[in-house]
Design a protein around this motif. Sequence first.
Motif, mmCIF file in Angstrom:
data_model
loop_
_atom_site.group_PDB
_atom_site.id
_atom_site.type_symbol
_atom_site.label_atom_id
_atom_site.label_comp_id
_atom_site.label_asym_id
_atom_site.label_seq_id
_atom_site.Cartn_x
_atom_site.Cartn_y
_atom_site.Cartn_z
ATOM 1 N N LEU A 17 0.851 -1.176 0.000
ATOM 2 C CA LEU A 17 0.000 0.000 0.000
ATOM 3 C C LEU A 17 0.893 1.234 0.000
ATOM 4 O O LEU A 17 1.673 1.443 0.928
ATOM 5 C CB LEU A 17 -0.930 0.018 1.210
ATOM 6 N N GLU A 18 0.768 2.062 -1.041
ATOM 7 C CA GLU A 18 1.574 3.271 -1.163
ATOM 8 C C GLU A 18 0.762 4.485 -0.707
ATOM 9 O O GLU A 18 -0.390 4.668 -1.127
ATOM 10 C CB GLU A 18 2.034 3.475 -2.608
ATOM 11 N N VAL A 19 1.359 5.288 0.132
ATOM 12 C CA VAL A 19 0.764 6.552 0.567
ATOM 13 C C VAL A 19 1.430 7.663 -0.241
ATOM 14 O O VAL A 19 2.661 7.785 -0.241
ATOM 15 C CB VAL A 19 0.952 6.782 2.077
ATOM 16 N N LEU A 20 0.615 8.482 -0.944
ATOM 17 C CA LEU A 20 1.116 9.513 -1.846
ATOM 18 C C LEU A 20 0.873 10.893 -1.262
ATOM 19 O O LEU A 20 -0.151 11.143 -0.624
ATOM 20 C CB LEU A 20 0.432 9.413 -3.215
ATOM 21 N N ARG A 29 5.602 3.180 1.859
ATOM 22 C CA ARG A 29 5.058 1.911 1.346
ATOM 23 C C ARG A 29 4.918 0.947 2.514
ATOM 24 O O ARG A 29 5.841 0.806 3.320
ATOM 25 C CB ARG A 29 5.967 1.310 0.274
ATOM 26 N N THR A 30 3.783 0.284 2.582
ATOM 27 C CA THR A 30 3.515 -0.641 3.687
ATOM 28 C C THR A 30 3.030 -1.971 3.127
ATOM 29 O O THR A 30 2.107 -2.002 2.305
ATOM 30 C CB THR A 30 2.440 -0.061 4.633
ATOM 31 N N ARG A 31 3.656 -3.057 3.555
ATOM 32 C CA ARG A 31 3.228 -4.390 3.133
ATOM 33 C C ARG A 31 1.954 -4.775 3.894
ATOM 34 O O ARG A 31 1.899 -4.694 5.114
ATOM 35 C CB ARG A 31 4.323 -5.417 3.413
ATOM 36 N N LEU A 94 -9.840 -1.497 -5.729
ATOM 37 C CA LEU A 94 -8.475 -1.003 -5.945
ATOM 38 C C LEU A 94 -7.797 -1.806 -7.043
ATOM 39 O O LEU A 94 -7.254 -2.886 -6.813
ATOM 40 C CB LEU A 94 -7.681 -1.093 -4.643
ATOM 41 N N GLY A 95 -7.845 -1.259 -8.252
ATOM 42 C CA GLY A 95 -7.145 -1.877 -9.360
ATOM 43 C C GLY A 95 -5.691 -1.445 -9.402
ATOM 44 O O GLY A 95 -5.216 -0.649 -8.578
ATOM 45 N N ALA A 96 -4.980 -1.936 -10.404
ATOM 46 C CA ALA A 96 -3.546 -1.633 -10.492
ATOM 47 C C ALA A 96 -3.293 -0.157 -10.766
ATOM 48 O O ALA A 96 -2.276 0.394 -10.344
ATOM 49 C CB ALA A 96 -2.913 -2.484 -11.591
ATOM 50 N N ALA A 97 -4.225 0.510 -11.462
ATOM 51 C CA ALA A 97 -4.018 1.906 -11.820
ATOM 52 C C ALA A 97 -4.932 2.842 -11.035
ATOM 53 O O ALA A 97 -5.089 4.004 -11.407
ATOM 54 C CB ALA A 97 -4.258 2.099 -13.319
ATOM 55 N N THR A 98 -5.519 2.347 -9.946
ATOM 56 C CA THR A 98 -6.474 3.150 -9.177
ATOM 57 C C THR A 98 -5.759 3.865 -8.036
ATOM 58 O O THR A 98 -5.047 3.234 -7.251
ATOM 59 C CB THR A 98 -7.588 2.268 -8.590
ATOM 60 N N THR A 99 -5.967 5.171 -7.964
ATOM 61 C CA THR A 99 -5.465 5.975 -6.844
ATOM 62 C C THR A 99 -6.658 6.581 -6.132
ATOM 63 O O THR A 99 -7.449 7.312 -6.740
ATOM 64 C CB THR A 99 -4.526 7.089 -7.332
ATOM 65 N N VAL A 100 -6.789 6.281 -4.852
ATOM 66 C CA VAL A 100 -7.898 6.775 -4.047
ATOM 67 C C VAL A 100 -7.423 7.995 -3.274
ATOM 68 O O VAL A 100 -6.332 7.984 -2.662
ATOM 69 C CB VAL A 100 -8.409 5.688 -3.079
ATOM 70 N N THR A 105 -4.462 13.232 0.614
ATOM 71 C CA THR A 105 -3.556 12.077 0.582
ATOM 72 C C THR A 105 -4.059 11.064 -0.435
ATOM 73 O O THR A 105 -5.259 10.793 -0.516
ATOM 74 C CB THR A 105 -3.469 11.421 1.968
ATOM 75 N N GLY A 106 -3.139 10.512 -1.210
ATOM 76 C CA GLY A 106 -3.470 9.475 -2.179
ATOM 77 C C GLY A 106 -3.055 8.105 -1.674
ATOM 78 O O GLY A 106 -2.056 7.954 -0.959
ATOM 79 N N LEU A 107 -3.830 7.110 -2.022
ATOM 80 C CA LEU A 107 -3.551 5.713 -1.658
ATOM 81 C C LEU A 107 -3.577 4.870 -2.919
ATOM 82 O O LEU A 107 -4.484 5.003 -3.749
ATOM 83 C CB LEU A 107 -4.589 5.197 -0.658
ATOM 84 N N ARG A 108 -2.586 3.989 -3.049
ATOM 85 C CA ARG A 108 -2.486 3.151 -4.237
ATOM 86 C C ARG A 108 -1.978 1.775 -3.827
ATOM 87 O O ARG A 108 -1.002 1.669 -3.063
ATOM 88 C CB ARG A 108 -1.538 3.801 -5.237
ATOM 89 N N LEU A 109 -2.639 0.728 -4.317
ATOM 90 C CA LEU A 109 -2.261 -0.646 -3.969
ATOM 91 C C LEU A 109 -1.436 -1.233 -5.104
ATOM 92 O O LEU A 109 -1.834 -1.179 -6.275
ATOM 93 C CB LEU A 109 -3.525 -1.490 -3.742
ATOM 94 N N ARG A 110 -0.300 -1.785 -4.747
ATOM 95 C CA ARG A 110 0.593 -2.377 -5.737
ATOM 96 C C ARG A 110 0.802 -3.848 -5.415
ATOM 97 O O ARG A 110 1.099 -4.211 -4.268
ATOM 98 C CB ARG A 110 1.950 -1.666 -5.738
ATOM 99 N N ARG A 111 0.665 -4.696 -6.434
ATOM 100 C CA ARG A 111 0.838 -6.128 -6.274
ATOM 101 C C ARG A 111 2.163 -6.567 -6.883
ATOM 102 O O ARG A 111 2.771 -5.842 -7.669
ATOM 103 C CB ARG A 111 -0.328 -6.882 -6.920
ATOM 104 N N ALA A 112 2.585 -7.770 -6.545
ATOM 105 C CA ALA A 112 3.887 -8.256 -7.013
ATOM 106 C C ALA A 112 3.931 -8.388 -8.528
ATOM 107 O O ALA A 112 4.990 -8.210 -9.142
ATOM 108 C CB ALA A 112 4.208 -9.605 -6.360
ATOM 109 N N ALA A 113 2.777 -8.649 -9.149
ATOM 110 C CA ALA A 113 2.754 -8.839 -10.595
ATOM 111 C C ALA A 113 2.638 -7.539 -11.364
ATOM 112 O O ALA A 113 2.740 -7.541 -12.600
ATOM 113 C CB ALA A 113 1.590 -9.763 -10.974
ATOM 114 N N ASP A 114 2.420 -6.423 -10.671
ATOM 115 C CA ASP A 114 2.276 -5.147 -11.367
ATOM 116 C C ASP A 114 3.599 -4.729 -12.006
ATOM 117 O O ASP A 114 4.669 -4.884 -11.406
ATOM 118 C CB ASP A 114 1.811 -4.049 -10.398
ATOM 119 N N ALA A 115 3.496 -4.206 -13.217
ATOM 120 C CA ALA A 115 4.696 -3.746 -13.929
ATOM 121 C C ALA A 115 5.166 -2.421 -13.345
ATOM 122 O O ALA A 115 4.379 -1.623 -12.848
ATOM 123 C CB ALA A 115 4.400 -3.595 -15.415
#
Length: 337
Positions: A17-20, A29-31, A94-100, A105-115
Amino acid sequence: MDEVTRAKPATADGPWLEVLGRHRDVVSRTRVTANAITLGRAYDNDIVLDDPHVAAHHLRIAYGDDGSWIAEDLGSINGLVVDGERTRRERIVLGAATTVLVGHTGLRLRRAADAVPAELPLARSAPRWPLAIVCIALLFALEWLGLWLSETGEPKLIRYLTPLATIAIAIAVWTTLWSVVSRVFSGQARFGLHLLIVSAGLLAFSLYDQLSDLGAFALSWTHLSNTVYVAAWVAFATVCLAHLRALSNTKLPLKAGAVIALAALGITMQSLKLSDWRANSGQAATLQKLEPPSIRIAPAHAENAFFASNEALKAVLDKARSDEPSGDGGDVGGSDD
């Protein structure tokens, strides 16, 4: 790097989880290795957000039965918004390109398979200081030459030093202001780059100014000298656009449109002001500076032609004085009856 673990993890290798921040740069970044986590300003949340526009318990991010991660509003005032939209939502997948966005403050979820974006080469550009100093030296030389060409009395050192000192102070202040703005918005001051931009812009305008004065005197084209302010506004807009581009390459059409509108407004207002001044004062457009006679190209008027034009003008004025004025104004002094 932090790690959030609560209850049974949704996966053995949870997403990040990325905090922007305000400028969408990654603050942390938090796992995530739990099925659900809460976020807000209160200290009993799994992730604490330092944003005054975020509620104490603002949202919950949970792992759904279908394998997706969902952000849910917990009754906050400002709610959840997808970046780029204005509509408030209660739930967001929360998709790969979704920023909430929560507050600022922005929040974005990143997965291991994301480019991830491709690696950027290190910027190893040559320093701009030497070229900027060359531009400033040429600018001073041009200004000095212009002062010398327009000299009609005894040369005095103060007359040459004052304009150059004024230019140097203006360059220093202008460059410092843009460097501060660049440091705030891009993280780098880039003093040398901004110094090069303003010095190159002033050098180009000074060169045009000198050539227009010489051309106006040599060819008797007064409009070259009397429209220098147009070139000044164009140079100002170009320098501002270059500064804005140095800050960021994003939204260049919008930036260009803004500086073009500013230059057009300045040219229009100054043209109207000059037109009004000439109409009210009866002042014809003339050259503002004298130049050495040796650079004169246009031939001088012969004496006979000069006196002939004066005689023609005198005849027109005499006829205008002798003609009765048109209109129904009546007697000015009133009737004698």
